[in-house]
Design a protein around this motif. Structure first.
Motif, PDB file in Angstrom:
ATOM      1  N   ASP A  39     -12.130  -2.733   0.968  1.00 34.04           N
ATOM      2  CA  ASP A  39     -12.427  -1.300   0.979  1.00 34.04           C
ATOM      3  C   ASP A  39     -11.864  -0.611  -0.260  1.00 34.04           C
ATOM      4  O   ASP A  39     -12.426   0.387  -0.731  1.00 34.04           O
ATOM      5  CB  ASP A  39     -11.866  -0.645   2.248  1.00 34.04           C
ATOM      6  N   GLU A  40     -10.748  -1.115  -0.804  1.00 32.92           N
ATOM      7  CA  GLU A  40     -10.237  -0.596  -2.066  1.00 32.92           C
ATOM      8  C   GLU A  40     -11.277  -0.793  -3.169  1.00 32.92           C
ATOM      9  O   GLU A  40     -11.474   0.083  -4.025  1.00 32.92           O
ATOM     10  CB  GLU A  40      -8.938  -1.316  -2.450  1.00 32.92           C
ATOM     11  N   GLU A  45     -15.485   1.447  -6.746  1.00 33.81           N
ATOM     12  CA  GLU A  45     -16.868   1.477  -7.213  1.00 33.81           C
ATOM     13  C   GLU A  45     -17.463   2.874  -7.060  1.00 33.81           C
ATOM     14  O   GLU A  45     -18.173   3.362  -7.956  1.00 33.81           O
ATOM     15  CB  GLU A  45     -17.712   0.455  -6.448  1.00 33.81           C
ATOM     16  N   ALA A  46     -17.178   3.534  -5.943  1.00 32.03           N
ATOM     17  CA  ALA A  46     -17.681   4.891  -5.732  1.00 32.03           C
ATOM     18  C   ALA A  46     -17.125   5.856  -6.779  1.00 32.03           C
ATOM     19  O   ALA A  46     -17.846   6.700  -7.320  1.00 32.03           O
ATOM     20  CB  ALA A  46     -17.329   5.366  -4.326  1.00 32.03           C
ATOM     21  N   VAL A  47     -15.840   5.720  -7.085  1.00 35.16           N
ATOM     22  CA  VAL A  47     -15.211   6.593  -8.079  1.00 35.16           C
ATOM     23  C   VAL A  47     -15.781   6.325  -9.465  1.00 35.16           C
ATOM     24  O   VAL A  47     -16.019   7.250 -10.254  1.00 35.16           O
ATOM     25  CB  VAL A  47     -13.682   6.413  -8.058  1.00 35.16           C
ATOM     26  N   ARG A  48     -16.022   5.053  -9.778  1.00 37.58           N
ATOM     27  CA  ARG A  48     -16.614   4.729 -11.080  1.00 37.58           C
ATOM     28  C   ARG A  48     -18.019   5.317 -11.204  1.00 37.58           C
ATOM     29  O   ARG A  48     -18.402   5.795 -12.284  1.00 37.58           O
ATOM     30  CB  ARG A  48     -16.661   3.215 -11.275  1.00 37.58           C
ATOM     31  N   LEU A  49     -18.784   5.262 -10.127  1.00 34.26           N
ATOM     32  CA  LEU A  49     -20.127   5.859 -10.156  1.00 34.26           C
ATOM     33  C   LEU A  49     -20.043   7.366 -10.366  1.00 34.26           C
ATOM     34  O   LEU A  49     -20.891   7.965 -11.042  1.00 34.26           O
ATOM     35  CB  LEU A  49     -20.870   5.542  -8.854  1.00 34.26           C
ATOM     36  N   LYS A  50     -19.023   7.979  -9.790  1.00 29.37           N
ATOM     37  CA  LYS A  50     -18.829   9.412  -9.995  1.00 29.37           C
ATOM     38  C   LYS A  50     -18.446   9.702 -11.439  1.00 29.37           C
ATOM     39  O   LYS A  50     -18.925  10.672 -12.045  1.00 29.37           O
ATOM     40  CB  LYS A  50     -17.742   9.938  -9.046  1.00 29.37           C
ATOM     41  N   GLU A  51     -17.607   8.858 -12.020  1.00 31.40           N
ATOM     42  CA  GLU A  51     -17.177   9.062 -13.402  1.00 31.40           C
ATOM     43  C   GLU A  51     -18.340   8.880 -14.388  1.00 31.40           C
ATOM     44  O   GLU A  51     -18.364   9.491 -15.457  1.00 31.40           O
ATOM     45  CB  GLU A  51     -16.039   8.092 -13.734  1.00 31.40           C
ATOM     46  N   LYS A  52     -19.306   8.031 -14.013  1.00 28.03           N
ATOM     47  CA  LYS A  52     -20.469   7.812 -14.879  1.00 28.03           C
ATOM     48  C   LYS A  52     -21.467   8.962 -14.792  1.00 28.03           C
ATOM     49  O   LYS A  52     -22.292   9.120 -15.685  1.00 28.03           O
ATOM     50  CB  LYS A  52     -21.163   6.501 -14.489  1.00 28.03           C
ATOM     51  N   GLY A  53     -21.447   9.730 -13.690  1.00 30.60           N
ATOM     52  CA  GLY A  53     -22.308  10.892 -13.630  1.00 30.60           C
ATOM     53  C   GLY A  53     -23.233  11.051 -12.449  1.00 30.60           C
ATOM     54  O   GLY A  53     -23.392  12.165 -11.948  1.00 30.60           O
ATOM     55  N   LEU A 181     -16.685  -7.505  -7.724  1.00 31.44           N
ATOM     56  CA  LEU A 181     -17.357  -6.277  -8.125  1.00 31.44           C
ATOM     57  C   LEU A 181     -16.527  -5.486  -9.135  1.00 31.44           C
ATOM     58  O   LEU A 181     -17.045  -4.997 -10.140  1.00 31.44           O
ATOM     59  CB  LEU A 181     -17.653  -5.410  -6.896  1.00 31.44           C
ATOM     60  N   ASN A 182     -15.226  -5.364  -8.893  1.00 30.10           N
ATOM     61  CA  ASN A 182     -14.355  -4.619  -9.813  1.00 30.10           C
ATOM     62  C   ASN A 182     -12.888  -4.919  -9.505  1.00 30.10           C
ATOM     63  O   ASN A 182     -12.584  -5.663  -8.562  1.00 30.10           O
ATOM     64  CB  ASN A 182     -14.626  -3.105  -9.729  1.00 30.10           C
TER      65      ASN A 182
END
Length: 250
Positions: A39-40, A45-53, A181-182
């Motif tokens: 879950d971490e 991954e969700a935060v990275r998608l937010k940072e990308k836009g 994944l990351n």
């Protein structure tokens, strides 16, 4: 675009589990608990998608005891989640019950994407993501090692026995994360302090009107047998003879 990330509070992976004396389960008294590692990865991954836009909001949700607010949900917000939902219960809920509750949360929040760990390290069920997709009638990409988000679609590269498979899913969709994944970021002290001001909505199972009664009964929990000591052999020929005697070599 909104992403919902369900997380679970589990026994910390660095802690050696102890079985209760009566064999009814794992002893969780006075031991360190933390967020499920898969879950971490989903939060990251969700935060990275937010940072990308493409993503504008990351909402995290957990189902568990009140203490989850001060450890699991705080960590998730410190990693970058915008707000959290705690569905408080002291009972252990099976994957189907969790999926039913998450389906109700999805109806309320209307996310475009749900990202969650492929399994929890306490029960290794690997069921919740798939069950949630079935209940919602959404497409799913499991065991994701790469996620590429577009306007109305998401490409998920997933690991299978034969190598890699890429699926193109129409949003809304369910994605479950694999280890490759990351690498999740650490929740730094300044971010932890900032996270305390991010909102947490507190709910109960009764608020959603979902039947989460257990379908399974745990008969007994036991530790695995201790590994027996090995033996030394003089040379390769002796090793081969030993293996033949065990039926391993012919």
């Amino acid at each position: 675009m909104k992403v919902l990330v369900p997380v679970k509070r589990v026994l910390d992976y660095n802690v050696k589990p102890r079985v209760k004396a009566d064999g009814s389960g794992v002893d969780l008294a006075n031991v360190k608990m933390s967020m499920n590692p898969f879950d971490e990865i989903a939060i990251e991954e969700a935060v990275r998608l937010k940072e990308k836009g493409p993503v504008t909001e990351v909402v995290v949700v957990t189902i568990g005891v009140a203490k989850a607010e001060s450890d699991v949900l705080l960590t998730a917000r410190a990693m970058g989640a915008d707000r959290a939902i705690l569905i408080q219960t002291d009972d252990e809920i099976e994957p189907l019950g969790v999926a039913k509750l998450l389906a109700k949360v999805v109806e309320e929040e209307q996310p475009n994407l749900v990202i969650l760990g492929k399994q929890a390290i306490d029960d290794d069920s690997n069921q919740t993501g798939q069950m949630l997709a079935a209940l919602l009638g959404w497409s799913q990409g499991t065991f994701a090692s790469k996620v590429e988000l577009g306007d109305d679609r998401v490409k998920v590269t997933r690991e299978i026995d034969g190598g890699l498979e890429t699926v193109d899913l129409k949003l809304p969709a369910i994605v479950t994360t694999d280890l490759r994944l990351n690498e999740p970021r650490y929740a730094t002290l300044p971010n932890i302090m900032k996270a305390k001001s991010k909102p947490v909505a507190k709910k109960t199972v009764a608020d959603y009107g979902v039947d989460v009664s257990p379908r399974l009964t745990t008969l007994k929990v036991a530790e695995p047998p201790k590994r027996q000591a090995g033996i030394k052999v003089a040379d390769v020929d002796a090793l081969v003879e030993k293996l033949k005697g065990m039926g391993v070599a012919k």
